[in-house]
Design a protein around this motif. Structure first.
Motif, PDB file in Angstrom:
ATOM      1  N   MET A 135       0.674  -1.350   0.138  1.00  0.00           N
ATOM      2  CA  MET A 135       0.085   0.010  -0.651  1.00  0.00           C
ATOM      3  C   MET A 135       0.865   0.980   0.173  1.00  0.00           C
ATOM      4  O   MET A 135       1.007   2.160  -0.689  1.00  0.00           O
ATOM      5  N   PHE A 136       1.666   1.752   1.187  1.00  0.00           N
ATOM      6  CA  PHE A 136       3.070   2.601   1.031  1.00  0.00           C
ATOM      7  C   PHE A 136       3.898   2.805   0.585  1.00  0.00           C
ATOM      8  O   PHE A 136       4.283   1.540   1.218  1.00  0.00           O
ATOM      9  N   LYS A 160      -4.256   9.076  -7.293  1.00  0.00           N
ATOM     10  CA  LYS A 160      -3.005   8.025  -7.160  1.00  0.00           C
ATOM     11  C   LYS A 160      -3.909   6.927  -5.615  1.00  0.00           C
ATOM     12  O   LYS A 160      -3.416   5.812  -5.951  1.00  0.00           O
ATOM     13  N   HIS A 161      -5.145   7.654  -5.447  1.00  0.00           N
ATOM     14  CA  HIS A 161      -5.156   6.167  -4.384  1.00  0.00           C
ATOM     15  C   HIS A 161      -6.242   4.903  -5.278  1.00  0.00           C
ATOM     16  O   HIS A 161      -5.930   4.215  -5.124  1.00  0.00           O
ATOM     17  N   ALA A 219     -15.167  13.764  -0.278  1.00  0.00           N
ATOM     18  CA  ALA A 219     -14.966  13.789  -1.679  1.00  0.00           C
ATOM     19  C   ALA A 219     -13.760  13.134  -2.349  1.00  0.00           C
ATOM     20  O   ALA A 219     -13.940  12.837  -3.696  1.00  0.00           O
ATOM     21  N   LEU A 220     -12.918  12.405  -1.831  1.00  0.00           N
ATOM     22  CA  LEU A 220     -12.337  11.233  -2.064  1.00  0.00           C
ATOM     23  C   LEU A 220     -12.969  10.352  -2.024  1.00  0.00           C
ATOM     24  O   LEU A 220     -12.537   9.467  -3.679  1.00  0.00           O
ATOM     25  N   GLY A 241     -10.405  -1.542  -4.800  1.00  0.00           N
ATOM     26  CA  GLY A 241      -9.632  -2.314  -3.850  1.00  0.00           C
ATOM     27  C   GLY A 241      -8.661  -3.164  -4.957  1.00  0.00           C
ATOM     28  O   GLY A 241      -7.472  -3.535  -4.156  1.00  0.00           O
ATOM     29  N   HIS A 242      -8.876  -3.497  -5.662  1.00  0.00           N
ATOM     30  CA  HIS A 242      -8.188  -4.550  -6.240  1.00  0.00           C
ATOM     31  C   HIS A 242      -8.170  -3.962  -8.315  1.00  0.00           C
ATOM     32  O   HIS A 242      -9.445  -4.663  -9.226  1.00  0.00           O
ATOM     33  N   PRO A 243      -7.103  -3.111  -8.300  1.00  0.00           N
ATOM     34  CA  PRO A 243      -7.395  -3.061 -10.072  1.00  0.00           C
ATOM     35  C   PRO A 243      -6.042  -4.143 -10.666  1.00  0.00           C
ATOM     36  O   PRO A 243      -6.216  -2.995 -11.470  1.00  0.00           O
ATOM     37  N   TRP A 244      -5.353  -4.995  -9.986  1.00  0.00           N
ATOM     38  CA  TRP A 244      -4.167  -5.551 -10.375  1.00  0.00           C
ATOM     39  C   TRP A 244      -5.104  -6.597 -11.442  1.00  0.00           C
ATOM     40  O   TRP A 244      -6.702  -6.840 -11.526  1.00  0.00           O
TER      41      TRP A 244
END
Length: 405
Positions: free
Chosen positions: A43-44, A87-88, A135-136, A152-155
């Motif tokens: 994540m980070f 980015k998120h 907003a995000l 959460g699963h853009p992979w």
């Protein structure tokens, strides 16, 4: 839409909170990662954590959002957050993580500011936080939906079908979806996250611009090996990709994201880059060539030397193939090796004014000091600020530095 009561409190406390944001975000990240170490796995970016870039970016975004709310309390400055939202979603942020961040961020605020955080102060800043988070969350839900991926699963797995050394420290990877399906929709200028497992078992993510035309099923990313300076370590992900990834291997990529994309107008276009900042510009040129564009295009690129200039041959081929395009290159060393190249650093004042018209759409990409200097030159050349867009690799320290100033 900040309440009048909260606006009064935020206005009174913003100097104190803003002045302490570096301490607050430092404590926030330290406590959160101590208690939730799984967040560092995939994540980070721990490189940005070590350098302090991530906490500076977070502090800058909070201060900028609070300041925008005070300037126009009847509106929510959603546009300010578009870059963060992209980015998120590119790293798989989900709604529930905002509750986790809230817990540790407000714990850090209370610890750093102590008794100054009265119930009224806490309630006002809580309102700011949830306005920003709301907003995000809304923007990220829309982006996930548009990309047709689960939150959460853009992979997706991609096969490396080609590897090309561009320079001594830059390599391009050609990629095709491993499942045989079509490549996801992309826009020229967007990036993907690459998710890799490091030697210690921890997953790390890095963003790389697509350097190919977005309409192709085979996509290209071009990766510069990050060399440590001033005691900072070498880039762990870029070094791993250079050292280990070969044709036939598989990489995990996110769907394409990014809000700095080529517009679809007929206005003159100016692409300004330095170093590896050329990658989104080459993708834009590829798209213009693939679509038969007749736009006026000016490419301005600065680099250390011709040998260090990644994708130089591609840039020249694409510029020569467009009906109304030209390119000017600057090199600190070896400019005489390339016909028409100029010696030294980028100097827009020395470019024909017809090639940088005031009505041009301008895109910047490169190191932050370079982009600041280029933007100043463009403004002096008469290009309005609203026409200048920039892409930054990693946390947006331009916003953070402007807020601190």
């Amino acid at each position: 839409m900040l309440s009048a009561e909260s606006a009064s409190v935020i206005r009174a406390t913003l100097p104190a909170v803003g002045g302490a944001l570096d301490d607050i975000t430092t404590r926030f990240y330290a406590t959160m990662f101590s208690e939730r170490p799984e967040l560092l796995d995939g994540m980070f970016n721990r490189g940005n954590q070590a350098s302090g870039a991530q906490r500076r970016a977070l502090a800058g975004s909070i201060a900028a959002f609070a300041g925008a709310l005070l300037a126009e309390p009847d509106t929510r400055p959603d546009a300010l957050l578009a870059r963060i939202a992209h980015k998120h979603v590119a790293v798989g942020v989900t709604d529930d993580q905002y509750t986790i961040v809230h817990k540790y961020l407000f714990g850090a605020i209370a610890e750093v500011l102590g008794e100054a955080v009265t119930p009224e102060v806490a309630a006002a800043w809580d309102e700011v936080y949830w306005l920003m988070a709301g907003a995000l969350i809304a923007q990220e839900a829309r982006l996930y939906l548009e990309a047709q991926v689960r939150p959460g699963h853009p992979w997706r797995e991609w096969t490396v079908v080609g590897r090309r050394d561009e320079t001594a420290d830059t390599v391009s990877f050609l990629l095709r979806p491993a499942d045989g399906g079509p490549a996801p929709r992309a826009r020229a200028g967007q990036y993907v996250s690459v998710r890799v497992r490091m030697t210690d078992g921890v997953h790390q993510l890095r963003q790389y611009s697509l350097s190919s035309a977005p309409g192709e099923d085979v996509r290209r990313i071009t990766v510069k090996r990050v060399e440590g300076t001033g005691g900072t370590p070498d880039g762990e992900v870029s070094s791993l990709l250079h050292r280990t990834v070969r044709e036939g291997d598989t990489l995990t990529l996110s769907a394409p994201f990014g809000d700095v994309v080529l517009d679809e107008t007929d206005e003159p276009l100016v692409l300004v880059s330095a170093g590896i900042g050329c990658t989104p510009m080459v993708a834009m040129l590829e798209h213009l060539a693939a679509t038969g564009s007749t736009r006026q295009v000016t490419v301005l690129h600065a680099d250390r030397s011709p040998a260090a200039h990644a994708l130089r041959a591609d840039t020249r081929r694409l510029v020569d193939g467009l009906p109304d395009a030209r390119a000017v290159f600057w090199y600190e060393l070896g400019a005489d090796e390339v016909p028409g190249a100029r010696s030294g650093r980028l100097d827009i004042a020395g470019v024909d004014r017809m090639d940088v018209p005031a009505d041009a759409s301008v895109y910047l990409c490169g190191p932050l000091p370079f982009m600041r200097a280029a933007r100043e030159q463009l403004l002096r050349a008469g290009v309005p600020a609203r026409n200048i867009r920039y892409e930054v690799f990693g946390p947006d320290l331009w916003l953070a530095d402007d807020t601190a100033a």
